[in-house]
Design a protein around this motif. Structure first.
Motif, PDB file in Angstrom:
ATOM      1  N   HIS A 200     -20.050  51.279 -59.455  1.00 28.91           N
ATOM      2  CA  HIS A 200     -20.464  49.846 -59.172  1.00 28.91           C
ATOM      3  C   HIS A 200     -20.568  49.541 -57.858  1.00 28.91           C
ATOM      4  CE1 HIS A 200     -20.025  48.520 -63.332  1.00 28.91           C
ATOM      5  NE2 HIS A 200     -19.027  49.513 -63.600  1.00 28.91           N
ATOM      6  N   THR A 201     -21.617  49.821 -57.158  1.00 29.08           N
ATOM      7  CA  THR A 201     -22.029  49.829 -55.825  1.00 29.08           C
ATOM      8  C   THR A 201     -23.645  49.673 -55.781  1.00 29.08           C
ATOM      9  OG1 THR A 201     -21.806  50.256 -53.655  1.00 29.08           O
ATOM     10  CG2 THR A 201     -22.114  51.880 -55.003  1.00 29.08           C
ATOM     11  N   LYS A 202     -24.137  48.895 -54.569  1.00 31.89           N
ATOM     12  CA  LYS A 202     -25.326  49.021 -54.391  1.00 31.89           C
ATOM     13  C   LYS A 202     -26.091  50.531 -54.195  1.00 31.89           C
ATOM     14  CE  LYS A 202     -25.115  44.614 -52.545  1.00 31.89           C
ATOM     15  NZ  LYS A 202     -25.000  43.597 -51.264  1.00 31.89           N
ATOM     16  N   GLY A 203     -26.805  50.846 -55.125  1.00 36.68           N
ATOM     17  CA  GLY A 203     -27.402  52.273 -55.184  1.00 36.68           C
ATOM     18  C   GLY A 203     -26.807  53.138 -55.910  1.00 36.68           C
ATOM     19  N   GLY A 204     -25.586  52.642 -56.652  1.00 36.14           N
ATOM     20  CA  GLY A 204     -24.815  53.512 -57.540  1.00 36.14           C
ATOM     21  C   GLY A 204     -25.391  53.537 -58.947  1.00 36.14           C
ATOM     22  N   ASP A 205     -24.937  54.176 -59.949  1.00 37.56           N
ATOM     23  CA  ASP A 205     -25.362  54.336 -61.167  1.00 37.56           C
ATOM     24  C   ASP A 205     -25.472  53.149 -62.000  1.00 37.56           C
ATOM     25  OD1 ASP A 205     -26.341  56.579 -63.467  1.00 37.56           O
ATOM     26  OD2 ASP A 205     -24.406  55.814 -64.178  1.00 37.56           O
ATOM     27  N   ALA A 206     -24.342  52.248 -61.535  1.00 39.74           N
ATOM     28  CA  ALA A 206     -24.223  51.312 -62.432  1.00 39.74           C
ATOM     29  C   ALA A 206     -24.776  49.677 -61.647  1.00 39.74           C
ATOM     30  CB  ALA A 206     -22.850  50.894 -62.778  1.00 39.74           C
ATOM     31  N   TYR A 207     -25.575  50.164 -60.854  1.00 38.10           N
ATOM     32  CA  TYR A 207     -26.030  49.183 -59.750  1.00 38.10           C
ATOM     33  C   TYR A 207     -26.645  47.942 -60.574  1.00 38.10           C
ATOM     34  CZ  TYR A 207     -29.368  46.916 -56.609  1.00 38.10           C
ATOM     35  OH  TYR A 207     -30.053  45.762 -55.784  1.00 38.10           O
ATOM     36  N   ASN A 208     -27.341  48.219 -61.853  1.00 33.87           N
ATOM     37  CA  ASN A 208     -28.131  47.154 -62.678  1.00 33.87           C
ATOM     38  C   ASN A 208     -27.022  46.142 -63.231  1.00 33.87           C
ATOM     39  OD1 ASN A 208     -27.092  49.144 -64.464  1.00 33.87           O
ATOM     40  ND2 ASN A 208     -28.434  48.446 -65.986  1.00 33.87           N
ATOM     41  N   THR A 209     -25.773  46.580 -63.240  1.00 34.41           N
ATOM     42  CA  THR A 209     -24.869  45.579 -63.788  1.00 34.41           C
ATOM     43  C   THR A 209     -24.817  44.389 -62.940  1.00 34.41           C
ATOM     44  OG1 THR A 209     -23.024  46.540 -62.853  1.00 34.41           O
ATOM     45  CG2 THR A 209     -23.715  47.416 -65.127  1.00 34.41           C
ATOM     46  N   GLY A 210     -24.898  44.474 -61.527  1.00 36.80           N
ATOM     47  CA  GLY A 210     -24.731  43.364 -60.553  1.00 36.80           C
ATOM     48  C   GLY A 210     -23.016  43.270 -60.386  1.00 36.80           C
ATOM     49  N   LEU A 211     -22.194  44.221 -61.120  1.00 34.65           N
ATOM     50  CA  LEU A 211     -20.898  44.139 -60.877  1.00 34.65           C
ATOM     51  C   LEU A 211     -20.601  45.331 -59.483  1.00 34.65           C
ATOM     52  CD1 LEU A 211     -18.060  43.101 -61.536  1.00 34.65           C
ATOM     53  CD2 LEU A 211     -17.882  45.091 -63.287  1.00 34.65           C
ATOM     54  N   PHE A 212     -20.022  44.769 -58.579  1.00 32.37           N
ATOM     55  CA  PHE A 212     -19.753  45.569 -57.360  1.00 32.37           C
ATOM     56  C   PHE A 212     -18.446  45.453 -56.913  1.00 32.37           C
ATOM     57  CE2 PHE A 212     -24.375  43.972 -56.220  1.00 32.37           C
ATOM     58  CZ  PHE A 212     -24.857  45.079 -57.083  1.00 32.37           C
TER      59      PHE A 212
ATOM     60  N   HIS B 218     -20.262  39.076 -57.345  1.00 32.02           N
ATOM     61  CA  HIS B 218     -20.451  40.536 -57.505  1.00 32.02           C
ATOM     62  C   HIS B 218     -18.932  41.278 -58.032  1.00 32.02           C
ATOM     63  CE1 HIS B 218     -23.969  40.504 -54.287  1.00 32.02           C
ATOM     64  NE2 HIS B 218     -24.056  40.103 -55.424  1.00 32.02           N
ATOM     65  N   LEU B 219     -17.975  40.499 -57.701  1.00 37.01           N
ATOM     66  CA  LEU B 219     -16.629  41.010 -58.274  1.00 37.01           C
ATOM     67  C   LEU B 219     -16.419  40.592 -59.511  1.00 37.01           C
ATOM     68  CD1 LEU B 219     -14.520  40.006 -55.120  1.00 37.01           C
ATOM     69  CD2 LEU B 219     -14.867  42.540 -55.982  1.00 37.01           C
ATOM     70  N   GLY B 220     -17.126  39.997 -60.359  1.00 36.88           N
ATOM     71  CA  GLY B 220     -17.143  39.602 -61.680  1.00 36.88           C
ATOM     72  C   GLY B 220     -16.628  38.454 -61.991  1.00 36.88           C
ATOM     73  N   PHE B 221     -16.073  37.476 -61.020  1.00 39.30           N
ATOM     74  CA  PHE B 221     -15.421  36.404 -61.348  1.00 39.30           C
ATOM     75  C   PHE B 221     -16.251  35.173 -62.159  1.00 39.30           C
ATOM     76  CE2 PHE B 221     -11.976  36.479 -57.628  1.00 39.30           C
ATOM     77  CZ  PHE B 221     -11.804  37.662 -57.951  1.00 39.30           C
ATOM     78  N   LYS B 222     -15.986  34.961 -63.289  1.00 34.33           N
ATOM     79  CA  LYS B 222     -16.839  34.347 -64.102  1.00 34.33           C
ATOM     80  C   LYS B 222     -18.317  34.567 -64.285  1.00 34.33           C
ATOM     81  CE  LYS B 222     -15.520  30.969 -66.093  1.00 34.33           C
ATOM     82  NZ  LYS B 222     -15.271  29.531 -65.711  1.00 34.33           N
TER      83      LYS B 222
ATOM     84  N   ILE C 194     -24.069  59.978 -57.286  1.00 32.26           N
ATOM     85  CA  ILE C 194     -25.120  59.519 -56.822  1.00 32.26           C
ATOM     86  C   ILE C 194     -25.294  58.182 -56.026  1.00 32.26           C
ATOM     87  CG2 ILE C 194     -27.494  58.719 -57.624  1.00 32.26           C
ATOM     88  CD1 ILE C 194     -27.643  61.598 -57.539  1.00 32.26           C
ATOM     89  N   LYS C 195     -25.800  58.022 -54.776  1.00 35.20           N
ATOM     90  CA  LYS C 195     -25.717  57.058 -54.143  1.00 35.20           C
ATOM     91  C   LYS C 195     -27.288  56.910 -53.382  1.00 35.20           C
ATOM     92  CE  LYS C 195     -24.400  53.242 -51.999  1.00 35.20           C
ATOM     93  NZ  LYS C 195     -23.597  53.269 -50.879  1.00 35.20           N
ATOM     94  N   ASP C 196     -28.198  55.602 -54.210  1.00 34.13           N
ATOM     95  CA  ASP C 196     -29.441  55.642 -53.394  1.00 34.13           C
ATOM     96  C   ASP C 196     -30.192  56.919 -53.878  1.00 34.13           C
ATOM     97  OD1 ASP C 196     -29.113  53.072 -52.376  1.00 34.13           O
ATOM     98  OD2 ASP C 196     -28.272  53.956 -50.646  1.00 34.13           O
TER      99      ASP C 196
ATOM    100  N   PRO D 104     -21.568  39.552 -68.398  1.00 36.91           N
ATOM    101  CA  PRO D 104     -22.239  40.940 -68.326  1.00 36.91           C
ATOM    102  C   PRO D 104     -23.588  41.016 -68.215  1.00 36.91           C
ATOM    103  CG  PRO D 104     -21.129  40.704 -70.432  1.00 36.91           C
ATOM    104  CD  PRO D 104     -20.840  39.337 -69.509  1.00 36.91           C
ATOM    105  N   VAL D 105     -24.261  42.097 -67.875  1.00 39.64           N
ATOM    106  CA  VAL D 105     -25.766  42.207 -68.037  1.00 39.64           C
ATOM    107  C   VAL D 105     -26.139  43.211 -69.287  1.00 39.64           C
ATOM    108  CG1 VAL D 105     -27.782  43.076 -66.846  1.00 39.64           C
ATOM    109  CG2 VAL D 105     -26.104  41.588 -65.373  1.00 39.64           C
ATOM    110  N   SER D 106     -25.207  44.176 -69.354  1.00 36.03           N
ATOM    111  CA  SER D 106     -25.742  45.199 -70.322  1.00 36.03           C
ATOM    112  C   SER D 106     -24.348  45.835 -71.028  1.00 36.03           C
ATOM    113  CB  SER D 106     -26.289  46.433 -69.686  1.00 36.03           C
ATOM    114  OG  SER D 106     -25.691  46.807 -68.418  1.00 36.03           O
ATOM    115  N   ALA D 107     -23.173  45.052 -71.154  1.00 28.78           N
ATOM    116  CA  ALA D 107     -22.281  45.705 -71.728  1.00 28.78           C
ATOM    117  C   ALA D 107     -22.403  46.028 -73.420  1.00 28.78           C
ATOM    118  CB  ALA D 107     -21.017  44.560 -71.542  1.00 28.78           C
TER     119      ALA D 107
END
Length: 358
Positions: A265-277, A287-291, A190-192, A294-297
């Motif tokens: 892990h992309t904008k519009g993907g299933d894990a969009y809400n994590t903010g990790l792209f 967006h790459l997760g440096f420091k 799924i994308k968007d 997590p939002v919902s781990a």
């Protein structure tokens, strides 16, 4: 006078019958046309006629494209065979970003197998992704191979298949291979909100297959299967994650994350809400997760604070979750039951190589 009346009535009846017959034929033609444009999945893989000869040989029939990806998704050391079935006379259109533009009625075929302890290739499942000409949307179906290895039957609900396999280095593993249900497939594709192919992007296809002398995309153009391809120097290329000679550690690690994680892990993907792209083109360190916290781990974070701590893989959630097989912790959470040791070691090495930040 009576004869004239009867004759005239017969002529009028004939004209009326002719009109009704013609109208009926038109309606019949229209309804038949509408029905044939709605794609229906067949009951068995063999019903499609994709392959000639023994079905397990997966020898594609004339015109069917066999393709590979520069860096493929990991699925329990599965052997994957990929094919594209185009409708007669149709061509794929090049797109710079995202999946290529496939014509209606395209069928993408992906077969999964494993190497058993006798070094035999054993079929598990075949997945079809079809672009339905009726509504222009992609639809998915799984086919589960029988124990006799003679055919694969349509299978919607998913399955667990106990297997003992050999990895690329001959190491033996036992696992309950998970055949996804069709809804699981949709989660990753799924994308968007729209179902879409993941692997066949130009950047994933822009390389020369082992044993070949010509670029894969150029081959498609030469065979009249692809249109709009610019000069290859202008086409993005996803690095080969195992090729340390031609690509840097960072390029290989980012390519691995792209194909294994970025579809969600992309904008519009299933894990969009994590903010990790984790798309290969992503540049934003946050967006790459440096420091990045997590939002919902939840408990899946293992008590760790940040997705990636540069220079410290052991304290990074990304590495921790990729190195786990525990439900609720393991990432990716679908498509694998085993840890991909080689891939995880690559990510560990990359994170440890990043400059430490205060």
């Amino acid at each position: 006078m009576r004869k004239t009346y009867i004759f005239g009535s017969l002529i009028l009846f004939g004209i009326l019958l002719s009109v009704l017959t013609e109208q009926g034929c038109k309606n019949k033609t229209t309804n038949t046309s509408a029905a044939t444009t709605d794609f229906q999945f067949k009951e068995k893989l063999s019903d499609y006629g994709f392959f000639k000869g023994k079905l397990t040989d997966l020898k594609p029939d004339s015109g069917i494209i066999h393709y590979e990806l520069s860096t493929p998704l990991f699925t329990d050391y599965a052997i994957k065979d990929r094919f594209i079935v185009l409708p007669a006379g149709a061509k794929i259109k090049y797109t710079e970003e995202g999946a290529l533009d496939f014509p209606d009625s395209t069928i993408i075929v992906k077969n999964f197998a494993y190497t058993n302890v006798a070094h035999q290739k054993i079929m598990i499942e075949t997945r079809l992704l079809v672009k339905d000409p009726k509504d222009k949307n992609w639809k998915v179906m799984n086919y589960l191979w029988n124990k006799e290895q003679t055919d694969a039957k349509k299978h919607i609900t998913g399955a667990k298949v106990p297997i003992t396999l050999l990895d690329d280095k001959g190491k033996e593993y036992f696992t309950n291979y998970q055949v996804p249900n069709t809804n699981d497939c949709k989660r990753c594709h799924i994308k968007d909100g729209i179902l879409t192919p993941i692997g066949p992007k130009a950047r994933n296809l822009n390389f020369t297959l082992p044993g070949q002398t010509k670029n894969q995309l150029s081959e498609w153009v030469a065979h009249g299967q692809l249109t709009g391809l610019p000069e290859l120097s202008k086409v993005h290329q996803l690095p080969v994650w195992t090729d340390a000679k031609n690509f840097t550690l960072e390029q290989r690690a980012r390519a691995y994350l792209d194909i294994n994680c970025a579809h969600c892990h992309t904008k519009g993907g299933d894990a969009y809400n994590t903010g990790l792209f984790l798309d290969y083109t992503e540049k934003n360190p946050d967006h790459l997760g440096f420091k990045k916290a997590p939002v919902s781990a939840g408990g899946g974070a293992g008590g760790l604070d940040y997705d990636i701590i540069p220079g410290n893989a052991d304290q990074s959630i990304l590495y921790y979750r990729m190195n786990s097989t525990e439900p609720g912790t393991a990432m990716p959470e679908l498509a694998r039951t085993l840890t991909h040791k080689e891939g995880v070691n690559l990510i560990r090495e990359w994170i440890n190589s990043l400059p430490k930040t205060k």
